[in-house]
Scaffold this motif. Structure first.
Motif, mmCIF file in Angstrom:
data_model
loop_
_atom_site.group_PDB
_atom_site.id
_atom_site.type_symbol
_atom_site.label_atom_id
_atom_site.label_comp_id
_atom_site.label_asym_id
_atom_site.label_seq_id
_atom_site.Cartn_x
_atom_site.Cartn_y
_atom_site.Cartn_z
ATOM 1 N N ARG A 42 71.915 -49.429 42.401
ATOM 2 C CA ARG A 42 72.753 -48.711 41.433
ATOM 3 C C ARG A 42 73.368 -49.683 40.433
ATOM 4 N N GLU A 43 73.822 -50.808 40.920
ATOM 5 C CA GLU A 43 74.401 -51.803 40.016
ATOM 6 C C GLU A 43 73.365 -52.317 39.024
ATOM 7 N N MET A 54 73.033 -39.711 35.895
ATOM 8 C CA MET A 54 71.739 -40.109 36.441
ATOM 9 C C MET A 54 71.912 -40.852 37.756
ATOM 10 N N LEU A 55 72.872 -41.778 37.792
ATOM 11 C CA LEU A 55 73.103 -42.562 38.999
ATOM 12 C C LEU A 55 73.583 -41.693 40.147
ATOM 13 N N LEU A 58 70.612 -39.720 41.597
ATOM 14 C CA LEU A 58 69.794 -40.596 42.437
ATOM 15 C C LEU A 58 70.489 -40.895 43.762
ATOM 16 N N GLU A 59 71.779 -41.151 43.710
ATOM 17 C CA GLU A 59 72.519 -41.472 44.923
ATOM 18 C C GLU A 59 72.478 -40.327 45.924
ATOM 19 N N ALA A 60 72.618 -39.107 45.432
ATOM 20 C CA ALA A 60 72.575 -37.948 46.325
ATOM 21 C C ALA A 60 71.219 -37.853 47.016
ATOM 22 N N SER A 61 70.157 -38.096 46.269
ATOM 23 C CA SER A 61 68.822 -38.034 46.861
ATOM 24 C C SER A 61 68.607 -39.149 47.872
ATOM 25 N N ALA A 78 64.041 -40.524 37.969
ATOM 26 C CA ALA A 78 65.006 -39.566 37.437
ATOM 27 C C ALA A 78 65.046 -39.647 35.923
ATOM 28 N N ALA A 79 65.405 -38.517 35.309
ATOM 29 C CA ALA A 79 65.662 -38.454 33.867
ATOM 30 C C ALA A 79 66.878 -37.560 33.682
#
Length: 365
Positions: A42-43, A54-55, A58-61, A78-79
Protein backbone atom coordinates in the motif's frame (compact mmCIF):
# COMPACT_ATOMS: atom_id res chain seq x y z
CA UNK A 1 -3.06 -17.37 -21.31
CA UNK A 2 -6.48 -16.97 -22.86
CA UNK A 3 -7.17 -13.23 -22.76
CA UNK A 4 -10.92 -13.43 -23.49
CA UNK A 5 -11.70 -13.09 -19.78
CA UNK A 6 -9.65 -9.87 -19.62
CA UNK A 7 -11.66 -7.90 -22.18
CA UNK A 8 -13.65 -5.96 -19.58
CA UNK A 9 -10.46 -5.29 -17.64
CA UNK A 10 -8.39 -3.92 -20.52
CA UNK A 11 -11.23 -1.71 -21.79
CA UNK A 12 -11.78 -0.04 -18.39
CA UNK A 13 -10.56 3.49 -17.72
CA UNK A 14 -7.26 3.79 -15.83
CA UNK A 15 -5.05 4.41 -14.10
CA UNK A 16 -4.65 0.85 -12.84
CA UNK A 17 -3.03 -0.56 -9.74
CA UNK A 18 -1.50 -3.99 -10.44
CA UNK A 19 -0.45 -5.99 -7.39
CA UNK A 20 1.24 -9.40 -7.27
CA UNK A 21 2.58 -11.04 -4.13
CA UNK A 22 3.06 -14.30 -2.26
CA UNK A 23 -0.06 -15.21 -0.30
CA UNK A 24 1.04 -18.47 1.31
CA UNK A 25 -0.97 -19.63 4.31
CA UNK A 26 1.02 -22.43 5.94
CA UNK A 27 1.99 -20.89 9.29
CA UNK A 28 0.07 -19.80 12.38
CA UNK A 29 0.97 -16.15 11.84
CA UNK A 30 0.05 -16.11 8.12
CA UNK A 31 -2.69 -13.51 8.64
CA UNK A 32 -0.31 -11.17 10.45
CA UNK A 33 2.33 -11.62 7.77
CA UNK A 34 -0.28 -10.79 5.13
CA UNK A 35 -1.17 -7.54 6.92
CA UNK A 36 2.49 -6.52 7.04
CA UNK A 37 2.99 -7.41 3.39
CA UNK A 38 -0.06 -5.42 2.33
CA UNK A 39 1.05 -2.42 4.39
CA UNK A 40 4.29 -2.31 2.40
CA UNK A 41 2.47 -2.73 -0.93
CA UNK A 42 0.00 0.00 0.00
CA UNK A 43 2.81 2.39 0.81
CA UNK A 44 4.43 1.67 -2.56
CA UNK A 45 1.20 2.38 -4.44
CA UNK A 46 0.51 5.49 -2.40
CA UNK A 47 3.99 6.76 -3.21
CA UNK A 48 3.21 6.31 -6.92
CA UNK A 49 0.04 8.42 -6.59
CA UNK A 50 -2.77 5.90 -5.94
CA UNK A 51 -5.74 7.56 -4.27
CA UNK A 52 -7.34 6.42 -1.02
CA UNK A 53 -10.47 4.91 -2.59
CA UNK A 54 -8.38 2.61 -4.79
CA UNK A 55 -6.14 1.60 -1.89
CA UNK A 56 -9.11 0.90 0.39
CA UNK A 57 -10.77 -1.28 -2.24
CA UNK A 58 -7.59 -3.29 -2.68
CA UNK A 59 -7.11 -3.59 1.07
CA UNK A 60 -10.60 -5.00 1.55
CA UNK A 61 -9.97 -7.64 -1.09
CA UNK A 62 -6.54 -8.55 0.26
CA UNK A 63 -7.46 -8.84 3.92
CA UNK A 64 -11.04 -10.08 3.68
CA UNK A 65 -10.68 -12.52 0.78
CA UNK A 66 -10.74 -16.29 1.18
CA UNK A 67 -7.38 -17.58 2.35
CA UNK A 68 -5.67 -20.16 0.13
CA UNK A 69 -4.45 -23.55 1.30
CA UNK A 70 -0.67 -23.85 1.42
CA UNK A 71 1.73 -22.17 -0.98
CA UNK A 72 0.03 -19.61 -3.21
CA UNK A 73 0.34 -16.26 -4.93
CA UNK A 74 -2.18 -13.49 -5.43
CA UNK A 75 -2.96 -11.08 -8.26
CA UNK A 76 -5.16 -7.99 -7.93
CA UNK A 77 -5.83 -5.26 -10.47
CA UNK A 78 -7.92 -2.22 -9.59
CA UNK A 79 -9.13 0.92 -11.33
CA UNK A 80 -10.83 3.74 -9.48
CA UNK A 81 -12.49 2.25 -6.41
CA UNK A 82 -13.18 -1.14 -8.03
CA UNK A 83 -11.10 -4.32 -7.94
CA UNK A 84 -11.42 -5.70 -11.47
CA UNK A 85 -9.37 -8.86 -10.94
CA UNK A 86 -8.67 -10.86 -7.79
CA UNK A 87 -7.10 -14.24 -8.48
CA UNK A 88 -5.02 -16.78 -6.63
CA UNK A 89 -1.94 -17.80 -8.60
CA UNK A 90 -0.62 -21.30 -9.17
CA UNK A 91 2.68 -20.24 -7.63
CA UNK A 92 3.90 -17.08 -5.92
CA UNK A 93 5.89 -14.53 -7.94
CA UNK A 94 9.62 -14.34 -7.25
CA UNK A 95 9.16 -10.78 -5.95
CA UNK A 96 6.17 -8.67 -5.01
CA UNK A 97 4.93 -6.12 -7.54
CA UNK A 98 2.98 -2.94 -6.85
CA UNK A 99 2.60 -0.80 -9.95
CA UNK A 100 0.35 2.18 -10.74
CA UNK A 101 0.18 2.82 -14.46
CA UNK A 102 -2.03 3.91 -17.34
CA UNK A 103 -2.56 0.26 -18.35
CA UNK A 104 -2.89 -2.93 -16.30
CA UNK A 105 0.33 -4.89 -15.92
CA UNK A 106 -0.48 -8.42 -17.15
CA UNK A 107 2.89 -10.14 -17.56
CA UNK A 108 2.96 -11.75 -14.07
CA UNK A 109 -0.60 -12.94 -14.66
CA UNK A 110 0.53 -14.69 -17.84
CA UNK A 111 3.47 -16.20 -15.97
CA UNK A 112 1.71 -17.43 -12.82
CA UNK A 113 -2.02 -17.04 -13.36
CA UNK A 114 -2.88 -18.96 -16.50
CA UNK A 115 -6.20 -20.68 -15.87
CA UNK A 116 -6.59 -24.41 -16.57
CA UNK A 117 -8.26 -25.40 -19.84
CA UNK A 118 -12.01 -26.00 -19.93
CA UNK A 119 -12.73 -29.46 -18.57
CA UNK A 120 -15.39 -31.91 -17.45
CA UNK A 121 -15.19 -34.26 -14.45
CA UNK A 122 -17.61 -37.19 -14.20
CA UNK A 123 -17.78 -39.41 -11.09
CA UNK A 124 -19.59 -42.48 -12.33
CA UNK A 125 -21.13 -45.72 -11.05
CA UNK A 126 -23.67 -48.21 -12.38
CA UNK A 127 -26.61 -45.89 -11.70
CA UNK A 128 -25.30 -42.66 -13.22
CA UNK A 129 -22.76 -39.88 -12.78
CA UNK A 130 -22.11 -36.62 -10.96
CA UNK A 131 -20.89 -34.29 -13.69
CA UNK A 132 -19.12 -30.94 -13.32
CA UNK A 133 -18.08 -28.72 -16.24
CA UNK A 134 -15.67 -25.78 -15.89
CA UNK A 135 -15.21 -23.21 -18.68
CA UNK A 136 -12.11 -21.34 -19.86
CA UNK A 137 -12.67 -18.64 -17.23
CA UNK A 138 -12.61 -21.14 -14.37
CA UNK A 139 -16.37 -20.90 -13.81
CA UNK A 140 -18.53 -23.95 -13.10
CA UNK A 141 -21.08 -23.75 -15.92
CA UNK A 142 -22.79 -27.10 -15.41
CA UNK A 143 -23.06 -29.27 -12.31
CA UNK A 144 -25.66 -32.00 -12.22
CA UNK A 145 -26.40 -35.62 -11.44
CA UNK A 146 -27.47 -37.75 -14.39
CA UNK A 147 -29.08 -41.05 -13.39
CA UNK A 148 -31.08 -43.72 -15.10
CA UNK A 149 -33.15 -46.59 -13.72
CA UNK A 150 -31.65 -48.53 -10.79
CA UNK A 151 -34.48 -51.09 -10.53
CA UNK A 152 -32.95 -54.61 -10.36
CA UNK A 153 -29.51 -53.08 -10.92
CA UNK A 154 -27.77 -55.69 -8.73
CA UNK A 155 -26.77 -58.90 -10.47
CA UNK A 156 -28.17 -62.02 -8.71
CA UNK A 157 -26.09 -65.02 -7.78
CA UNK A 158 -26.88 -68.48 -9.11
CA UNK A 159 -27.30 -70.04 -12.52
CA UNK A 160 -31.05 -70.52 -13.01
CA UNK A 161 -32.47 -69.27 -16.29
CA UNK A 162 -34.60 -66.68 -14.47
CA UNK A 163 -31.55 -65.39 -12.70
CA UNK A 164 -29.69 -65.20 -15.98
CA UNK A 165 -32.50 -63.10 -17.44
CA UNK A 166 -32.43 -60.78 -14.45
CA UNK A 167 -28.66 -60.48 -14.77
CA UNK A 168 -28.92 -59.60 -18.45
CA UNK A 169 -31.58 -57.04 -17.60
CA UNK A 170 -29.34 -55.53 -14.91
CA UNK A 171 -26.41 -55.31 -17.31
CA UNK A 172 -28.62 -53.60 -19.89
CA UNK A 173 -29.79 -51.07 -17.30
CA UNK A 174 -26.17 -50.29 -16.35
CA UNK A 175 -25.30 -49.81 -20.01
CA UNK A 176 -28.27 -47.48 -20.52
CA UNK A 177 -27.40 -45.46 -17.41
CA UNK A 178 -23.80 -45.01 -18.49
CA UNK A 179 -24.81 -44.10 -22.03
CA UNK A 180 -27.19 -41.50 -20.60
CA UNK A 181 -24.35 -39.99 -18.54
CA UNK A 182 -21.94 -40.17 -21.49
CA UNK A 183 -24.44 -38.36 -23.68
CA UNK A 184 -24.50 -35.40 -21.29
CA UNK A 185 -20.73 -35.43 -20.78
CA UNK A 186 -20.22 -35.36 -24.53
CA UNK A 187 -22.75 -32.57 -25.02
CA UNK A 188 -21.35 -30.25 -22.35
CA UNK A 189 -17.73 -31.04 -23.32
CA UNK A 190 -18.39 -29.96 -26.89
CA UNK A 191 -20.27 -26.88 -25.74
CA UNK A 192 -17.42 -25.53 -23.60
CA UNK A 193 -14.63 -26.81 -25.85
CA UNK A 194 -13.21 -29.07 -23.14
CA UNK A 195 -9.68 -30.27 -23.78
CA UNK A 196 -9.80 -32.59 -20.76
CA UNK A 197 -12.52 -35.02 -19.68
CA UNK A 198 -11.92 -36.95 -16.46
CA UNK A 199 -13.82 -40.16 -15.67
CA UNK A 200 -13.61 -41.19 -12.01
CA UNK A 201 -15.34 -43.65 -9.71
CA UNK A 202 -15.79 -47.41 -9.94
CA UNK A 203 -13.36 -49.05 -12.42
CA UNK A 204 -15.83 -50.74 -14.78
CA UNK A 205 -18.33 -47.83 -15.05
CA UNK A 206 -15.64 -45.17 -15.51
CA UNK A 207 -14.06 -47.19 -18.34
CA UNK A 208 -17.47 -47.81 -19.90
CA UNK A 209 -18.25 -44.09 -19.76
CA UNK A 210 -15.14 -43.25 -21.79
CA UNK A 211 -15.96 -45.95 -24.33
CA UNK A 212 -19.46 -44.50 -24.72
CA UNK A 213 -18.26 -40.95 -25.43
CA UNK A 214 -18.26 -39.53 -28.97
CA UNK A 215 -14.87 -40.02 -30.60
CA UNK A 216 -14.08 -36.29 -30.70
CA UNK A 217 -14.61 -36.11 -26.93
CA UNK A 218 -13.09 -39.52 -26.12
CA UNK A 219 -9.70 -38.42 -27.47
CA UNK A 220 -9.53 -35.88 -24.61
CA UNK A 221 -10.70 -38.31 -21.91
CA UNK A 222 -8.73 -40.05 -19.19
CA UNK A 223 -9.47 -42.21 -16.13
CA UNK A 224 -8.44 -41.58 -12.54
CA UNK A 225 -8.69 -44.04 -9.70
CA UNK A 226 -9.99 -41.68 -7.03
CA UNK A 227 -13.52 -40.58 -6.24
CA UNK A 228 -16.83 -42.30 -5.73
CA UNK A 229 -20.54 -41.57 -5.51
CA UNK A 230 -21.26 -43.60 -2.38
CA UNK A 231 -21.71 -41.75 0.94
CA UNK A 232 -18.46 -41.14 2.74
CA UNK A 233 -16.30 -40.97 -0.36
CA UNK A 234 -13.55 -38.40 0.03
CA UNK A 235 -13.15 -35.90 -2.76
CA UNK A 236 -9.69 -34.74 -1.70
CA UNK A 237 -7.75 -37.39 -3.59
CA UNK A 238 -9.93 -36.86 -6.66
CA UNK A 239 -9.32 -33.09 -6.49
CA UNK A 240 -5.59 -33.74 -6.18
CA UNK A 241 -5.49 -36.04 -9.22
CA UNK A 242 -7.64 -33.69 -11.32
CA UNK A 243 -5.44 -30.72 -10.36
CA UNK A 244 -2.34 -32.65 -11.42
CA UNK A 245 -3.93 -33.37 -14.81
CA UNK A 246 -4.92 -29.72 -15.23
CA UNK A 247 -1.45 -28.50 -14.27
CA UNK A 248 0.11 -30.79 -16.83
CA UNK A 249 -2.42 -29.74 -19.49
CA UNK A 250 -1.67 -26.07 -18.80
CA UNK A 251 2.08 -26.69 -18.99
CA UNK A 252 1.70 -28.66 -22.20
CA UNK A 253 -0.41 -25.93 -23.79
CA UNK A 254 2.32 -23.39 -23.04
CA UNK A 255 5.04 -25.68 -24.34
CA UNK A 256 3.07 -26.32 -27.53
CA UNK A 257 2.86 -22.58 -28.12
CA UNK A 258 6.61 -22.16 -27.68
CA UNK A 259 7.30 -25.12 -29.98
CA UNK A 260 4.99 -23.72 -32.66
CA UNK A 261 6.74 -20.36 -32.48
CA UNK A 262 10.21 -21.89 -32.68
CA UNK A 263 9.27 -24.09 -35.64
CA UNK A 264 7.60 -21.23 -37.53
CA UNK A 265 10.51 -18.86 -36.88
CA UNK A 266 12.94 -21.38 -38.39
CA UNK A 267 11.08 -21.32 -41.72
CA UNK A 268 11.73 -18.51 -44.25
CA UNK A 269 7.98 -18.04 -44.69
CA UNK A 270 6.93 -19.18 -41.22
CA UNK A 271 4.11 -17.41 -39.38
CA UNK A 272 6.27 -16.01 -36.59
CA UNK A 273 8.18 -12.79 -35.87
CA UNK A 274 10.18 -11.39 -32.98
CA UNK A 275 11.47 -8.03 -31.84
CA UNK A 276 9.50 -4.95 -30.86
CA UNK A 277 9.15 -3.44 -34.33
CA UNK A 278 7.86 -6.63 -35.99
CA UNK A 279 5.57 -7.57 -33.10
CA UNK A 280 4.02 -4.10 -32.70
CA UNK A 281 3.36 -4.00 -36.44
CA UNK A 282 1.57 -7.35 -36.24
CA UNK A 283 -0.48 -6.23 -33.22
CA UNK A 284 -1.42 -3.00 -34.99
CA UNK A 285 -2.73 -5.08 -37.89
CA UNK A 286 -4.59 -7.49 -35.54
CA UNK A 287 -2.40 -10.24 -36.98
CA UNK A 288 -1.19 -11.83 -33.73
CA UNK A 289 -2.61 -15.19 -32.70
CA UNK A 290 -0.27 -15.60 -29.72
CA UNK A 291 2.01 -13.04 -28.09
CA UNK A 292 5.13 -14.47 -26.45
CA UNK A 293 6.74 -12.44 -23.67
CA UNK A 294 10.21 -12.94 -22.25
CA UNK A 295 12.21 -10.23 -20.50
CA UNK A 296 11.76 -6.85 -22.24
CA UNK A 297 13.23 -4.92 -19.31
CA UNK A 298 12.27 -1.25 -19.32
CA UNK A 299 11.78 -1.01 -23.09
CA UNK A 300 9.20 1.47 -24.33
CA UNK A 301 6.93 1.70 -27.38
CA UNK A 302 4.70 4.36 -28.91
CA UNK A 303 0.94 4.05 -28.39
CA UNK A 304 -1.69 5.84 -30.44
CA UNK A 305 -5.30 6.81 -29.79
CA UNK A 306 -6.32 3.14 -29.40
CA UNK A 307 -4.47 0.62 -27.19
CA UNK A 308 -3.77 -1.67 -30.15
CA UNK A 309 -2.17 1.12 -32.20
CA UNK A 310 1.46 0.40 -31.35
CA UNK A 311 4.80 1.10 -32.99
CA UNK A 312 8.45 1.00 -32.10
CA UNK A 313 8.75 4.69 -33.11
CA UNK A 314 6.29 7.58 -33.14
CA UNK A 315 6.69 8.24 -36.87
CA UNK A 316 4.97 4.99 -37.81
CA UNK A 317 1.79 6.13 -36.05
CA UNK A 318 1.94 9.77 -37.14
CA UNK A 319 2.12 8.71 -40.78
CA UNK A 320 -1.25 7.03 -40.16
CA UNK A 321 -2.66 10.40 -39.10
CA UNK A 322 -2.70 9.64 -35.38
CA UNK A 323 -1.66 12.73 -33.42
CA UNK A 324 -2.44 11.28 -29.99
CA UNK A 325 0.87 9.46 -29.60
CA UNK A 326 2.70 8.88 -26.32
CA UNK A 327 5.35 6.56 -24.95
CA UNK A 328 4.54 3.59 -22.71
CA UNK A 329 6.26 0.60 -21.18
CA UNK A 330 6.36 -2.27 -23.63
CA UNK A 331 5.61 -4.88 -20.94
CA UNK A 332 2.30 -3.11 -20.29
CA UNK A 333 1.31 -1.95 -23.77
CA UNK A 334 1.88 -5.14 -25.78
CA UNK A 335 -0.05 -7.60 -23.56
CA UNK A 336 -2.96 -5.14 -23.37
CA UNK A 337 -2.96 -4.80 -27.16
CA UNK A 338 -2.95 -8.60 -27.42
CA UNK A 339 -6.00 -8.82 -25.16
CA UNK A 340 -7.74 -6.10 -27.19
CA UNK A 341 -7.27 -8.11 -30.39
CA UNK A 342 -8.18 -11.57 -28.96
CA UNK A 343 -4.60 -12.86 -28.97
CA UNK A 344 -3.33 -15.30 -26.35
CA UNK A 345 -0.30 -14.42 -24.21
CA UNK A 346 2.46 -16.85 -23.23
CA UNK A 347 5.24 -16.08 -20.80
CA UNK A 348 8.23 -18.06 -22.09
CA UNK A 349 10.56 -17.71 -19.12
CA UNK A 350 13.98 -19.02 -20.14
CA UNK A 351 12.63 -21.56 -22.64
CA UNK A 352 13.45 -19.31 -25.59
CA UNK A 353 15.55 -16.14 -25.96
CA UNK A 354 13.26 -13.60 -27.64
CA UNK A 355 14.72 -10.59 -29.44
CA UNK A 356 13.91 -7.53 -27.27
CA UNK A 357 11.72 -9.75 -25.14
CA UNK A 358 8.82 -10.27 -27.56
CA UNK A 359 7.73 -12.73 -30.20
CA UNK A 360 4.47 -13.53 -31.96
CA UNK A 361 2.74 -16.34 -33.79
CA UNK A 362 0.90 -14.71 -36.66
CA UNK A 363 -2.61 -15.40 -37.94
CA UNK A 364 -1.68 -15.00 -41.61
CA UNK A 365 1.10 -13.79 -43.92
Amino acid sequence: MDTARLRELVTADGPFASVYFEDTHDTEDASKQLELKWRDLREQLSGQGADTSMLDALEASVLEGEAPVGVSGRALIAAGDAVLLDQHLSEPPAASVARLSERPYLVPLAEHGELPPPHVVAVVDSVGADITAVDERGNIVDARTVEGNEHHIHKPRGGAWAHRNIQQHAEELVKQNIELAADHVGSVARRIGASLVVSAGAPEPRKALIEALPETVREHATEVGAGGRHPGSSGQELDHQVNELLTEATRQRRENGVDRFTAALAKPTGLAVQGIEAVTTALREANVETLLVGDPGDAEVSVGSEPYLLAAQEEALRTLGDENVRRARADEALPVAAAMTDADVIHVGDRVDLTEGFGAILRHD
